[in-house]
Scaffold this motif. Structure first.
Motif, PDB file in Angstrom:
ATOM      1  N   THR A 204      32.073 -75.517  98.960  1.00 46.34           N
ATOM      2  CA  THR A 204      31.481 -76.857  98.965  1.00 46.34           C
ATOM      3  C   THR A 204      30.323 -76.902  97.979  1.00 46.34           C
ATOM      4  OG1 THR A 204      32.084 -77.218 101.283  1.00 46.34           O
ATOM      5  CG2 THR A 204      30.369 -78.642 100.353  1.00 46.34           C
ATOM      6  N   ASP A 205      30.452 -77.747  96.995  1.00 44.53           N
ATOM      7  CA  ASP A 205      29.446 -77.858  95.937  1.00 44.53           C
ATOM      8  C   ASP A 205      28.384 -78.880  96.365  1.00 44.53           C
ATOM      9  OD1 ASP A 205      28.001 -77.973  93.626  1.00 44.53           O
ATOM     10  OD2 ASP A 205      29.591 -78.844  92.396  1.00 44.53           O
ATOM     11  N   TYR A 206      27.385 -78.417  97.112  1.00 42.53           N
ATOM     12  CA  TYR A 206      26.364 -79.329  97.634  1.00 42.53           C
ATOM     13  C   TYR A 206      25.516 -79.940  96.514  1.00 42.53           C
ATOM     14  CZ  TYR A 206      27.537 -77.360 102.195  1.00 42.53           C
ATOM     15  OH  TYR A 206      28.207 -76.975 103.330  1.00 42.53           O
ATOM     16  N   TRP A 207      25.197 -79.144  95.512  1.00 46.41           N
ATOM     17  CA  TRP A 207      24.415 -79.683  94.395  1.00 46.41           C
ATOM     18  C   TRP A 207      25.191 -80.760  93.651  1.00 46.41           C
ATOM     19  CZ3 TRP A 207      19.461 -79.285  94.208  1.00 46.41           C
ATOM     20  CH2 TRP A 207      18.801 -78.152  94.719  1.00 46.41           C
ATOM     21  N   GLY A 208      26.472 -80.517  93.462  1.00 51.32           N
ATOM     22  CA  GLY A 208      27.297 -81.523  92.791  1.00 51.32           C
ATOM     23  C   GLY A 208      27.349 -82.825  93.568  1.00 51.32           C
ATOM     24  N   ILE A 209      27.492 -82.724  94.902  1.00 52.51           N
ATOM     25  CA  ILE A 209      27.523 -83.923  95.747  1.00 52.51           C
ATOM     26  C   ILE A 209      26.189 -84.662  95.666  1.00 52.51           C
ATOM     27  CG2 ILE A 209      27.679 -84.741  98.131  1.00 52.51           C
ATOM     28  CD1 ILE A 209      29.604 -82.426  98.677  1.00 52.51           C
ATOM     29  N   LEU A 248      23.033 -87.437  86.042  1.00 54.54           N
ATOM     30  CA  LEU A 248      24.311 -87.272  85.344  1.00 54.54           C
ATOM     31  C   LEU A 248      24.319 -85.994  84.515  1.00 54.54           C
ATOM     32  CD1 LEU A 248      27.087 -88.376  84.585  1.00 54.54           C
ATOM     33  CD2 LEU A 248      25.997 -89.699  82.767  1.00 54.54           C
ATOM     34  N   ILE A 249      23.224 -85.728  83.823  1.00 55.79           N
ATOM     35  CA  ILE A 249      23.134 -84.504  83.008  1.00 55.79           C
ATOM     36  C   ILE A 249      23.220 -83.266  83.893  1.00 55.79           C
ATOM     37  CG2 ILE A 249      21.625 -83.146  81.508  1.00 55.79           C
ATOM     38  CD1 ILE A 249      20.565 -85.808  80.398  1.00 55.79           C
ATOM     39  N   LEU A 250      22.462 -83.274  85.004  1.00 55.60           N
ATOM     40  CA  LEU A 250      22.485 -82.141  85.926  1.00 55.60           C
ATOM     41  C   LEU A 250      23.858 -81.975  86.572  1.00 55.60           C
ATOM     42  CD1 LEU A 250      19.003 -82.546  87.663  1.00 55.60           C
ATOM     43  CD2 LEU A 250      19.670 -80.821  85.972  1.00 55.60           C
ATOM     44  N   LEU A 251      24.527 -83.115  86.866  1.00 51.31           N
ATOM     45  CA  LEU A 251      25.874 -83.057  87.437  1.00 51.31           C
ATOM     46  C   LEU A 251      26.838 -82.381  86.473  1.00 51.31           C
ATOM     47  CD1 LEU A 251      27.969 -83.911  89.612  1.00 51.31           C
ATOM     48  CD2 LEU A 251      28.221 -86.074  88.362  1.00 51.31           C
ATOM     49  N   ILE A 252      26.799 -82.793  85.213  1.00 44.95           N
ATOM     50  CA  ILE A 252      27.703 -82.227  84.214  1.00 44.95           C
ATOM     51  C   ILE A 252      27.429 -80.740  84.021  1.00 44.95           C
ATOM     52  CG2 ILE A 252      28.350 -82.282  81.775  1.00 44.95           C
ATOM     53  CD1 ILE A 252      27.807 -85.310  81.839  1.00 44.95           C
ATOM     54  N   ILE A 253      26.150 -80.373  83.917  1.00 42.47           N
ATOM     55  CA  ILE A 253      25.788 -78.960  83.722  1.00 42.47           C
ATOM     56  C   ILE A 253      26.238 -78.115  84.907  1.00 42.47           C
ATOM     57  CG2 ILE A 253      23.860 -77.341  83.528  1.00 42.47           C
ATOM     58  CD1 ILE A 253      22.366 -79.500  81.943  1.00 42.47           C
ATOM     59  N   GLN A 255      28.587 -78.732  87.066  1.00 45.65           N
ATOM     60  CA  GLN A 255      30.047 -78.662  87.191  1.00 45.65           C
ATOM     61  C   GLN A 255      30.672 -77.734  86.158  1.00 45.65           C
ATOM     62  OE1 GLN A 255      31.359 -80.474  90.059  1.00 45.65           O
ATOM     63  NE2 GLN A 255      29.145 -80.227  90.109  1.00 45.65           N
ATOM     64  N   ILE A 256      30.047 -77.658  84.988  1.00 44.96           N
ATOM     65  CA  ILE A 256      30.572 -76.784  83.938  1.00 44.96           C
ATOM     66  C   ILE A 256      30.297 -75.319  84.264  1.00 44.96           C
ATOM     67  CG2 ILE A 256      30.305 -76.115  81.515  1.00 44.96           C
ATOM     68  CD1 ILE A 256      29.858 -79.062  80.868  1.00 44.96           C
ATOM     69  N   LYS A 257      29.109 -75.055  84.832  1.00 37.53           N
ATOM     70  CA  LYS A 257      28.705 -73.664  85.085  1.00 37.53           C
ATOM     71  C   LYS A 257      29.386 -73.064  86.310  1.00 37.53           C
ATOM     72  CE  LYS A 257      24.223 -73.390  82.782  1.00 37.53           C
ATOM     73  NZ  LYS A 257      22.784 -73.037  82.942  1.00 37.53           N
ATOM     74  N   GLN A 258      29.667 -73.902  87.329  1.00 41.57           N
ATOM     75  CA  GLN A 258      30.242 -73.368  88.562  1.00 41.57           C
ATOM     76  C   GLN A 258      31.749 -73.173  88.442  1.00 41.57           C
ATOM     77  OE1 GLN A 258      28.836 -74.738  92.442  1.00 41.57           O
ATOM     78  NE2 GLN A 258      27.514 -76.184  91.363  1.00 41.57           N
ATOM     79  N   LYS A 259      32.232 -72.112  89.096  1.00 40.52           N
ATOM     80  CA  LYS A 259      33.678 -71.848  89.075  1.00 40.52           C
ATOM     81  C   LYS A 259      34.413 -72.803  90.000  1.00 40.52           C
ATOM     82  CE  LYS A 259      37.078 -68.182  89.817  1.00 40.52           C
ATOM     83  NZ  LYS A 259      37.294 -66.767  90.231  1.00 40.52           N
ATOM     84  N   ASP A 260      33.923 -72.966  91.224  1.00 41.65           N
ATOM     85  CA  ASP A 260      34.540 -73.866  92.200  1.00 41.65           C
ATOM     86  C   ASP A 260      33.706 -75.146  92.291  1.00 41.65           C
ATOM     87  OD1 ASP A 260      36.590 -72.068  92.868  1.00 41.65           O
ATOM     88  OD2 ASP A 260      35.228 -70.989  94.208  1.00 41.65           O
ATOM     89  N   SER A 261      33.739 -75.927  91.250  1.00 42.96           N
ATOM     90  CA  SER A 261      32.907 -77.124  91.176  1.00 42.96           C
ATOM     91  C   SER A 261      33.580 -78.311  91.858  1.00 42.96           C
ATOM     92  CB  SER A 261      32.604 -77.472  89.718  1.00 42.96           C
ATOM     93  OG  SER A 261      33.810 -77.633  88.994  1.00 42.96           O
ATOM     94  N   LEU A 262      32.776 -79.320  92.163  1.00 44.87           N
ATOM     95  CA  LEU A 262      33.299 -80.534  92.788  1.00 44.87           C
ATOM     96  C   LEU A 262      34.229 -81.276  91.844  1.00 44.87           C
ATOM     97  CD1 LEU A 262      33.043 -82.517  95.263  1.00 44.87           C
ATOM     98  CD2 LEU A 262      31.242 -83.659  93.963  1.00 44.87           C
ATOM     99  N   ILE A 263      33.797 -81.439  90.610  1.00 47.24           N
ATOM    100  CA  ILE A 263      34.587 -82.113  89.579  1.00 47.24           C
ATOM    101  C   ILE A 263      34.864 -81.117  88.464  1.00 47.24           C
ATOM    102  CG2 ILE A 263      34.722 -84.090  88.020  1.00 47.24           C
ATOM    103  CD1 ILE A 263      32.420 -85.346  89.625  1.00 47.24           C
ATOM    104  N   LYS A 264      36.114 -80.983  88.094  1.00 48.85           N
ATOM    105  CA  LYS A 264      36.475 -80.042  87.039  1.00 48.85           C
ATOM    106  C   LYS A 264      36.634 -80.811  85.726  1.00 48.85           C
ATOM    107  CE  LYS A 264      38.606 -76.913  90.338  1.00 48.85           C
ATOM    108  NZ  LYS A 264      38.029 -77.666  91.489  1.00 48.85           N
ATOM    109  N   PHE A 265      35.592 -80.744  84.906  1.00 47.62           N
ATOM    110  CA  PHE A 265      35.568 -81.494  83.651  1.00 47.62           C
ATOM    111  C   PHE A 265      36.462 -80.878  82.580  1.00 47.62           C
ATOM    112  CE2 PHE A 265      31.478 -83.019  85.429  1.00 47.62           C
ATOM    113  CZ  PHE A 265      31.686 -84.376  85.293  1.00 47.62           C
ATOM    114  N   ASP A 266      37.022 -79.694  82.856  1.00 49.21           N
ATOM    115  CA  ASP A 266      37.862 -79.075  81.839  1.00 49.21           C
ATOM    116  C   ASP A 266      39.101 -79.894  81.527  1.00 49.21           C
ATOM    117  OD1 ASP A 266      38.930 -78.602  84.357  1.00 49.21           O
ATOM    118  OD2 ASP A 266      39.813 -76.669  83.798  1.00 49.21           O
ATOM    119  N   VAL A 267      39.477 -80.807  82.450  1.00 51.38           N
ATOM    120  CA  VAL A 267      40.639 -81.664  82.186  1.00 51.38           C
ATOM    121  C   VAL A 267      40.369 -82.592  81.007  1.00 51.38           C
ATOM    122  CG1 VAL A 267      39.993 -83.586  83.707  1.00 51.38           C
ATOM    123  CG2 VAL A 267      42.402 -83.050  83.342  1.00 51.38           C
ATOM    124  N   LEU A 268      39.082 -82.831  80.698  1.00 52.35           N
ATOM    125  CA  LEU A 268      38.734 -83.681  79.556  1.00 52.35           C
ATOM    126  C   LEU A 268      39.061 -83.007  78.222  1.00 52.35           C
ATOM    127  CD1 LEU A 268      35.324 -85.160  80.783  1.00 52.35           C
ATOM    128  CD2 LEU A 268      37.533 -86.315  80.675  1.00 52.35           C
TER     129      LEU A 268
END
Length: 513
Positions: A204-209, A248-253, A255-268
């Motif tokens: 559970t990615d609490y920081w992402g949420i 938004l900046i912290l969310l993106i950072i 999500q990119i750094k975590q392996k099991d992130s809430l949102i996987k931006f790699d699909v972009l």
């Protein structure tokens, strides 16, 4: 986590999409069904028309909170349980919307409604892309297109009829029986793939949420209150902007750094997916903004009833049906990118034609632009949705559809909110320009003033007659300024559609015959 197979085909795919299509229709319908009733709600709650826009944008922004969580929630609870829970939350929130007695209660209820409804469309989209291949995908995509395009078009018509014949409260109460039916159908027909089933040891990615919630709430308040607070001339808006940009900046950072992130931006990184998401977002913004703007014009400027202005939107449904009937045939013959470009051009043409409205038009005058709106949306949207998702692996489909709909809803909220800002600002600009003509050295103004004074002087003294004549002319000036504000706004959205044509043309060709 254990390795989950990505090969899956539902036992009864056509029965599976029944509850999800009903649910998606219910969510999409509520995006616009309240548009017509906004003046009535504003009157009931004693708020301004600009404040009543919160009823629309709170719904869109709230949905953005749950949309990116679809993939995580599916692994945590299972897609079926998540889907059914959201349908139930949506249904209960609809009831509370209907019994709301203040703007605060309505906005909170709509926010909860958006939380429940947010995942309904991405669930439907991901299930279609996972369950069908080849020609069956064409048919299923057309059904999905009928839902996401037709429902917002039916919304104003249904909302106007209910508001005129009953009360605005019933536009929310009608969701209750539909929600109950969807829940029952879900118990019987809903199937979930292994990679979207409940799994063990889900992170559970609490920081992402946290960052997502801060971003969505700060962004919503900013776009809703920005026009009232003079945008960046207000310290409050500047602070909100700092909060949502930082979040938004912290969310993106994170999500990119975590392996099991809430949102996987790699699909972009998927080229077609990224470009297609941009196009879909702009098209959604144009559609939702026009559906918020045109009823306001017809009710506030033309004096039409809620039902009449809603009925004038019905030709969009005719255009959409024609577009949906043709699009599957056209993409089988022509390059899907050219089909999409044609649809976007038609959509822009429709908005441009509405840029020639005046105060003497009848409801029939908006029929052709509305038919083109519907036809263009169907012809442009469906090839782009399919092209953007065809190259996404099945196990990433939930995340991809969630992210795409998240960005799309943000764009729709921005487009809807900009309606109030554009109309307000352009009205001020044109009012300032027209005021310079109200001098007695202007023969047209002088003759009009003297004619009004002569008419009023028959019943009142000269000074009163002159004051009444000046007030009448100023009221006409304000009316013309507002008219030009609507004209400019329609034309800006038309140009926005033309700009995304380049994005479509640079997409990679992918066939699904």
């Amino acid at each position: 986590m254990e390795e989950i197979t990505t090969e899956w085909k539902p036992q009864k795919p056509w029965l599976l999409i029944v509850p999800v299509m009903f649910a998606a229709f219910m969510f999409a319908l509520d995006q616009t069904i309240a548009n017509i009733a906004l003046p009535h709600m504003a009157g009931s709650f004693s708020v301004s028309s600009q404040e009543s826009i919160w009823v629309l944008t709170s719904y869109l922004i709230a949905s953005c909170l749950t949309i990116p969580m679809l993939d995580w929630l599916s692994k945590l609870l299972g897609r079926k349980l998540v889907f059914m829970s959201c349908v139930i939350l949506f249904t209960i929130s609809s009831f509370f919307c209907g019994i709301s007695t203040s703007i605060e209660m309505m906005v909170i209820s709509r926010f909860m409604q958006g939380l429940g409804g947010g995942i309904l469309i991405p669930v439907a989209q991901s299930i279609i892309m996972e369950s069908f291949k080849g020609r069956e995908l064409n048919t299923a995509t057309a059904i999905f297109g009928g839902v996401v395009i037709m429902a917002p078009i039916i919304g104003p018509v249904l909302g106007g009829w209910i508001t005129e014949n009953y009360s605005w409260n019933w536009i929310f109460f009608i969701n209750v029986p539909i929600g109950i039916i969807v829940t029952i159908l879900s118990v019987k027909f809903f199937e979930e793939p292994p990679y979207a089933s409940r799994q063990k040891n889900v992170h559970t990615d609490y920081w992402g949420i946290l960052f997502l919630i801060l971003f969505a709430i700060a962004f919503e308040i900013m776009i809703d209150k920005g026009n009232d607070q003079d945008w960046f001339g207000s310290p409050f808006i500047c602070r909100l902007t700092f909060v949502w940009v930082t979040s938004l900046i912290l969310l993106i950072i994170s999500q990119i750094k975590q392996k099991d992130s809430l949102i996987k931006f790699d699909v972009l990184k998927n080229y077609n997916f990224s470009v297609g998401t941009i196009v879909i977002t702009v098209m959604t913004a144009i559609m939702l903004s026009s559906m918020a703007m045109l009823p306001q014009f017809m009710q506030n400027m033309m004096g039409y009833s809620a039902f009449t202005s809603g009925l004038s939107m019905m030709p969009r449904g005719i255009g959409s049906l024609c577009g949906l009937a043709l699009v599957t045939r056209l993409v089988a013959i022509f390059d899907p990118r050219l089909v999409a470009c044609t649809g976007v051009l038609i959509l822009s043409l429709a908005s441009w034609l509405l840029g020639f409205v005046n105060l003497q038009i009848s409801p029939v005058s908006v029929v052709i632009p509305n038919v083109l709106y519907g036809f263009g949306m169907a012809l442009g949207m469906m090839p782009i949705v399919t092209l953007s998702c065809l190259t996404v692996p099945p196990e990433k489909m939930s995340n991809a559809c969630g992210l795409q709909n998240f960005i799309k809803n943000i764009g729709g909220a921005v487009g809807t909110s900009l309606v109030a800002t554009l109309i307000s600002r352009f009205s001020q600009v044109h009012q300032n320009m027209l005021t310079h003509s109200l001098t007695e050295t202007n023969p047209v103004y002088y003759e009009r003033l003297q004619a009004y004074i002569s008419a009023f002087a028959k019943t009142v003294d000269f000074e009163t007659a002159k004051s009444m004549a000046q007030h009448l002319i100023y009221a006409q000036l304000n009316q013309q300024a507002h008219l030009w504000a609507f004209i400019d706004s329609f034309r800006i959205y038309a140009l926005a559609g033309v700009l995304v044509l380049i994005c479509i043309l640079v997409m990679q060709k992918k066939t699904w015959k």
